[in-house]
Motif scaffolding. Structure first.
Motif, PDB file in Angstrom:
ATOM      1  N   TYR A 273      22.999  32.052  39.697  1.00 29.24           N
ATOM      2  CA  TYR A 273      23.961  33.152  39.707  1.00 29.24           C
ATOM      3  C   TYR A 273      23.665  34.161  40.812  1.00 29.24           C
ATOM      4  CZ  TYR A 273      26.091  37.534  38.185  1.00 29.24           C
ATOM      5  OH  TYR A 273      26.779  38.714  38.153  1.00 29.24           O
TER       6      TYR A 273
ATOM      7  N   LEU B  23      25.054  33.309  44.323  1.00 31.53           N
ATOM      8  CA  LEU B  23      26.490  33.113  44.512  1.00 31.53           C
ATOM      9  C   LEU B  23      27.107  34.323  45.217  1.00 31.53           C
ATOM     10  CD1 LEU B  23      27.493  31.645  41.025  1.00 31.53           C
ATOM     11  CD2 LEU B  23      27.309  30.404  43.182  1.00 31.53           C
TER      12      LEU B  23
ATOM     13  N   TYR C  21      29.768  37.424  45.787  1.00 31.81           N
ATOM     14  CA  TYR C  21      30.169  38.438  44.811  1.00 31.81           C
ATOM     15  C   TYR C  21      31.376  38.007  43.984  1.00 31.81           C
ATOM     16  CZ  TYR C  21      32.277  42.709  43.021  1.00 31.81           C
ATOM     17  OH  TYR C  21      32.854  43.643  42.211  1.00 31.81           O
ATOM     18  N   LYS C  22      32.435  37.498  44.645  1.00 30.86           N
ATOM     19  CA  LYS C  22      33.637  37.091  43.915  1.00 30.86           C
ATOM     20  C   LYS C  22      33.349  35.938  42.959  1.00 30.86           C
ATOM     21  CE  LYS C  22      37.091  38.664  47.257  1.00 30.86           C
ATOM     22  NZ  LYS C  22      38.248  38.266  48.114  1.00 30.86           N
ATOM     23  N   ALA C  23      32.496  35.019  43.398  1.00 28.84           N
ATOM     24  CA  ALA C  23      32.138  33.895  42.527  1.00 28.84           C
ATOM     25  C   ALA C  23      31.369  34.387  41.308  1.00 28.84           C
ATOM     26  CB  ALA C  23      31.316  32.871  43.307  1.00 28.84           C
ATOM     27  N   ARG C  24      30.529  35.377  41.504  1.00 27.70           N
ATOM     28  CA  ARG C  24      29.794  35.947  40.373  1.00 27.70           C
ATOM     29  C   ARG C  24      30.752  36.600  39.389  1.00 27.70           C
ATOM     30  NH1 ARG C  24      26.059  38.407  44.193  1.00 27.70           N
ATOM     31  NH2 ARG C  24      26.782  40.453  43.502  1.00 27.70           N
ATOM     32  N   ARG C  25      31.757  37.311  39.901  1.00 30.37           N
ATOM     33  CA  ARG C  25      32.722  37.968  39.022  1.00 30.37           C
ATOM     34  C   ARG C  25      33.478  36.949  38.183  1.00 30.37           C
ATOM     35  NH1 ARG C  25      31.623  42.380  37.363  1.00 30.37           N
ATOM     36  NH2 ARG C  25      33.458  41.833  36.178  1.00 30.37           N
ATOM     37  N   TRP C  26      33.923  35.866  38.810  1.00 27.29           N
ATOM     38  CA  TRP C  26      34.647  34.841  38.067  1.00 27.29           C
ATOM     39  C   TRP C  26      33.735  34.138  37.064  1.00 27.29           C
ATOM     40  CZ3 TRP C  26      39.596  34.568  37.500  1.00 27.29           C
ATOM     41  CH2 TRP C  26      40.446  35.067  38.497  1.00 27.29           C
ATOM     42  N   LEU C  27      32.484  33.940  37.436  1.00 28.48           N
ATOM     43  CA  LEU C  27      31.548  33.287  36.531  1.00 28.48           C
ATOM     44  C   LEU C  27      31.265  34.155  35.303  1.00 28.48           C
ATOM     45  CD1 LEU C  27      29.712  30.904  35.933  1.00 28.48           C
ATOM     46  CD2 LEU C  27      27.913  32.013  37.270  1.00 28.48           C
TER      47      LEU C  27
END
Length: 201
Positions: A109, A112, A114-120
């Motif tokens: 995590y 990743l 920032y946007k990928a972290r938000r979606w995750l």
């Protein structure tokens, strides 16, 4: 660290984690941590877990006392202790969900974008809510179908399922609150780093 004649051959190392480490000629002594325990994060919703835990402790002690001291064990203590342990596990999990402190793997995590972290984070929140709702429904169905009584006392085993179902309802509620905090952190954080710190809090 060198010792001086005044301290009797002892030298004190720097405290770590609130503990005082003292080196002597015979070895190392670690003194107890006197730092007061922080109970500020406890809520009234945590009370059932503490009550069940101490009831479990009393039943286990009673079983030990009657079996090994009186040589006349109470037959119901073993079964009740087993069911109480189940209740403590699920009711105690409410506290972990409220604090968002369940064990999680954060290694990938952190690497990743920032946007990928938000979606995750959103995916994890939704998955957790769906899981708790599904387990609530399953426990209610099991409770309605259970007619068997406990072996040692005349109490239906459905009581255990109802307690677990209530625990899942509470976990669902707190999961929704955690998800709400995550979305607020996303909306108000001025930078990805600040948002990450709030979400992982």
């Amino acid at each position: 660290m060198a010792s001086s004649p005044e301290d009797g051959g002892r030298s004190k190392a720097a405290p770590a984690g609130g503990e005082e480490v003292t080196e002597t000629e015979t070895g190392t002594e670690i003194l107890a941590d006197d730092t007061p325990v922080d109970l500020s994060d406890l809520r009234w919703a945590d009370a059932p877990a503490f009550i069940l835990f101490w009831v479990l402790a009393f039943v286990v002690f009673l079983q030990f006392f009657t079996r090994y001291i009186l040589n006349d064990s109470l037959g119901w203590t073993e079964e009740i202790a087993r069911y109480l342990l189940v209740c403590v596990a699920f009711v105690g999990a409410i506290m972990a969900v409220r604090k968002n402190s369940h064990i999680s793997v954060e290694f990938f995590y952190r690497y990743l974008p920032y946007k990928a972290r938000r979606w995750l984070i959103t995916l994890v929140d939704l998955s957790r809510i769906v899981f708790f709702i599904a387990m609530t429904v399953i426990c209610i169905k099991l409770a309605n179908k259970t007619n068997q009584k406990m072996a040692s006392i005349e109490v239906s085993k459905a009581v255990i399922y109802w307690i677990v179902a209530a625990a899942f309802v509470a976990m669902t509620f707190y999961s929704l609150r955690v998800a709400q905090r995550h979305w607020k952190a996303k909306a108000t954080s001025p930078s990805p780093e600040d948002s990450h710190a709030q979400v992982m809090d």
